[in-house]
Motif scaffolding. Structure first.
Motif, mmCIF file in Angstrom:
data_model
loop_
_atom_site.group_PDB
_atom_site.id
_atom_site.type_symbol
_atom_site.label_atom_id
_atom_site.label_comp_id
_atom_site.label_asym_id
_atom_site.label_seq_id
_atom_site.Cartn_x
_atom_site.Cartn_y
_atom_site.Cartn_z
ATOM 1 N N LYS A 1 9.797 69.249 78.244
ATOM 2 C CA LYS A 1 9.072 68.864 77.034
ATOM 3 C C LYS A 1 8.623 67.414 77.318
ATOM 4 O O LYS A 1 8.772 66.908 78.358
ATOM 5 C CB LYS A 1 10.082 68.678 75.919
ATOM 6 N N PRO A 2 7.488 66.997 76.261
ATOM 7 C CA PRO A 2 6.935 65.647 76.492
ATOM 8 C C PRO A 2 7.843 64.829 76.847
ATOM 9 O O PRO A 2 8.880 64.789 76.505
ATOM 10 C CB PRO A 2 6.330 65.500 75.192
ATOM 11 N N TYR B 1 13.352 61.859 67.137
ATOM 12 C CA TYR B 1 12.620 62.655 67.849
ATOM 13 C C TYR B 1 13.020 63.416 69.156
ATOM 14 O O TYR B 1 12.146 63.995 69.992
ATOM 15 C CB TYR B 1 11.043 62.004 68.192
ATOM 16 N N ALA B 2 14.332 63.431 69.006
ATOM 17 C CA ALA B 2 14.757 63.872 70.326
ATOM 18 C C ALA B 2 14.530 65.456 70.712
ATOM 19 O O ALA B 2 14.489 65.790 71.847
ATOM 20 C CB ALA B 2 16.410 63.826 70.357
ATOM 21 N N LYS B 3 14.302 66.237 69.825
ATOM 22 C CA LYS B 3 14.045 67.843 69.875
ATOM 23 C C LYS B 3 12.790 67.772 70.484
ATOM 24 O O LYS B 3 12.370 68.914 71.070
ATOM 25 C CB LYS B 3 14.276 68.465 68.623
ATOM 26 N N ASP B 4 11.825 66.940 70.245
ATOM 27 C CA ASP B 4 10.280 67.122 70.301
ATOM 28 C C ASP B 4 10.135 66.303 71.974
ATOM 29 O O ASP B 4 9.080 66.529 72.432
ATOM 30 C CB ASP B 4 9.483 66.832 69.384
ATOM 31 N N VAL B 5 10.605 65.113 71.915
ATOM 32 C CA VAL B 5 10.268 64.135 73.068
ATOM 33 C C VAL B 5 11.414 63.729 73.975
ATOM 34 O O VAL B 5 12.692 63.424 73.238
ATOM 35 C CB VAL B 5 9.620 63.055 72.624
ATOM 36 N N GLN B 6 11.464 63.612 75.281
ATOM 37 C CA GLN B 6 12.578 63.097 75.746
ATOM 38 C C GLN B 6 12.218 61.648 76.413
ATOM 39 O O GLN B 6 11.196 61.228 76.773
ATOM 40 C CB GLN B 6 12.378 63.882 77.462
ATOM 41 N N PHE B 7 13.243 60.827 75.841
ATOM 42 C CA PHE B 7 13.018 59.500 76.178
ATOM 43 C C PHE B 7 13.839 58.993 77.398
ATOM 44 O O PHE B 7 14.874 59.139 77.637
ATOM 45 C CB PHE B 7 13.717 58.671 74.966
ATOM 46 N N GLU C 1 4.237 68.118 78.383
ATOM 47 C CA GLU C 1 5.393 68.794 79.006
ATOM 48 C C GLU C 1 4.903 69.340 80.433
ATOM 49 O O GLU C 1 5.908 69.837 81.019
ATOM 50 C CB GLU C 1 5.676 70.146 78.377
ATOM 51 N N ASN C 2 3.807 69.268 81.010
ATOM 52 C CA ASN C 2 3.185 69.341 82.266
ATOM 53 C C ASN C 2 2.904 68.145 83.064
ATOM 54 O O ASN C 2 2.228 68.245 84.041
ATOM 55 C CB ASN C 2 2.073 70.374 82.126
ATOM 56 N N LEU C 3 3.377 67.103 82.407
ATOM 57 C CA LEU C 3 3.403 66.032 83.255
ATOM 58 C C LEU C 3 1.976 65.246 83.217
ATOM 59 O O LEU C 3 1.563 64.569 84.021
ATOM 60 C CB LEU C 3 4.002 66.030 84.753
ATOM 61 N N LYS C 4 1.225 65.691 82.044
ATOM 62 C CA LYS C 4 -0.392 65.180 81.969
ATOM 63 C C LYS C 4 -0.305 63.887 81.412
ATOM 64 O O LYS C 4 0.485 63.675 80.298
ATOM 65 C CB LYS C 4 -1.271 66.317 81.416
ATOM 66 N N VAL C 5 -1.071 62.772 82.017
ATOM 67 C CA VAL C 5 -0.893 61.632 81.018
ATOM 68 C C VAL C 5 -1.658 61.618 79.800
ATOM 69 O O VAL C 5 -2.891 62.014 79.923
ATOM 70 C CB VAL C 5 -1.557 60.628 82.081
ATOM 71 N N SER D 1 4.585 51.441 78.703
ATOM 72 C CA SER D 1 4.913 52.944 78.302
ATOM 73 C C SER D 1 3.977 53.987 78.714
ATOM 74 O O SER D 1 2.785 53.826 78.690
ATOM 75 C CB SER D 1 4.808 52.751 76.532
ATOM 76 N N TYR D 2 4.659 55.045 79.291
ATOM 77 C CA TYR D 2 3.731 56.282 79.828
ATOM 78 C C TYR D 2 4.278 57.187 78.791
ATOM 79 O O TYR D 2 5.432 57.643 78.691
ATOM 80 C CB TYR D 2 4.152 56.536 81.189
ATOM 81 N N PHE D 3 3.042 58.050 78.211
ATOM 82 C CA PHE D 3 3.496 59.439 77.492
ATOM 83 C C PHE D 3 2.782 60.448 78.155
ATOM 84 O O PHE D 3 1.712 60.577 78.319
ATOM 85 C CB PHE D 3 2.583 58.961 75.972
ATOM 86 N N LEU D 4 3.591 61.302 78.431
ATOM 87 C CA LEU D 4 3.104 62.639 79.365
ATOM 88 C C LEU D 4 3.497 63.853 78.521
ATOM 89 O O LEU D 4 4.692 63.966 77.891
ATOM 90 C CB LEU D 4 4.488 62.594 80.663
#
Length: 231
Positions: free
Chosen positions: A90-91, A118-124, A179-183, A174-177
């Motif tokens: 996931k993102p 936002y734990a379900k949608d994003v991994q912190f 689910e495919n590790l695209k920046v 802060s890096y926001f990626l």
């Protein structure tokens, strides 16, 4: 003649498609553009032109780093032995820190609140540039929705991570990626409230800064879902 023209047109169209699908590696983009950015950025900060420095950073990110492919790093986790980025499925929101770099007032509570929401949608992921024993205490400040990790120059296999993240854009960053590790986006760390700010004001400022960054991931996630349902 018409057949030959059609064939050439087809080849040309396919070549364009291949070029569009080709994704530049984040590390390669950093190598290509960081030196020029650093020269201009150093001049801006020497002249105490913080606004110009921020403009240069935003330009580097939007023009050269967004859309690149992030390395599938394996981080050392405080709770587990190793964490591979692609395993999250996931993102991902990665925030780099150091134990000796004091956070602003309300920063950690704001992160905890957002991670819970936002734990379900994003991994912190919090990545500290420290040795494990230096972050054991500080790791207790975060809830279970945040993966606390660490990397250090002296640890085996951390050299690439340190070089491409710590020694390129600095920290906190802060890096926001996706689910495919695209920046999707890169920003500086949290807010910078005045020292005399109340806790509520500082907390709100940090919450809003991090929430703004997360919005790019949530929008990207929703777009991906829409594409899957329409295809």
């Amino acid at each position: 003649m018409k057949t030959l023209y059609s064939l050439l047109l087809c080849i040309f169209t396919l070549s364009i498609g291949f070029c569009q699908d080709e994704q530049i590696n984040f590390n390669d983009a950093i190598k290509m553009h960081l030196k020029k950015y650093n020269i201009k950025s150093d001049i801006a900060f020497e002249n105490r032109n913080l606004n110009e420095g921020q403009i240069l950073f935003d330009s580097l990110v939007s023009n050269h780093l967004v859309g690149t492919k992030f390395e599938d790093y394996t981080f050392k986790s405080i709770s587990r032995k190793k964490v591979k980025l692609s395993s999250f499925k996931k993102p991902i929101f990665i925030l780099t820190y150091a134990s000796w770099c004091a956070p602003s007032k309300g920063e950690f509570p704001a992160l905890n609140k957002l991670a819970q929401k936002y734990a379900k949608d994003v991994q912190f992921v919090l990545l500290f540039w420290d040795k494990k024993h230096d972050i054991k205490k500080i790791a207790k400040s975060f809830n279970h929705n945040i993966q606390v990790c660490y990397a250090h120059e002296t640890y085996k296999n951390d050299a690439t991570i340190v070089a491409n993240m710590k020694h390129s854009l600095g920290f906190p960053t802060s890096y926001f990626l996706d689910e495919n590790l695209k920046v999707v986006n890169i920003k500086r760390g949290g807010a910078q409230p005045a020292l005399k700010s109340t806790y509520v004001k500082a907390y709100t400022m940090n919450y809003n800064v991090f929430r703004e960054g997360l919005s790019s991931l949530l929008i990207e996630k929703n777009i991906s879902k829409e594409q899957l349902t329409t295809n």
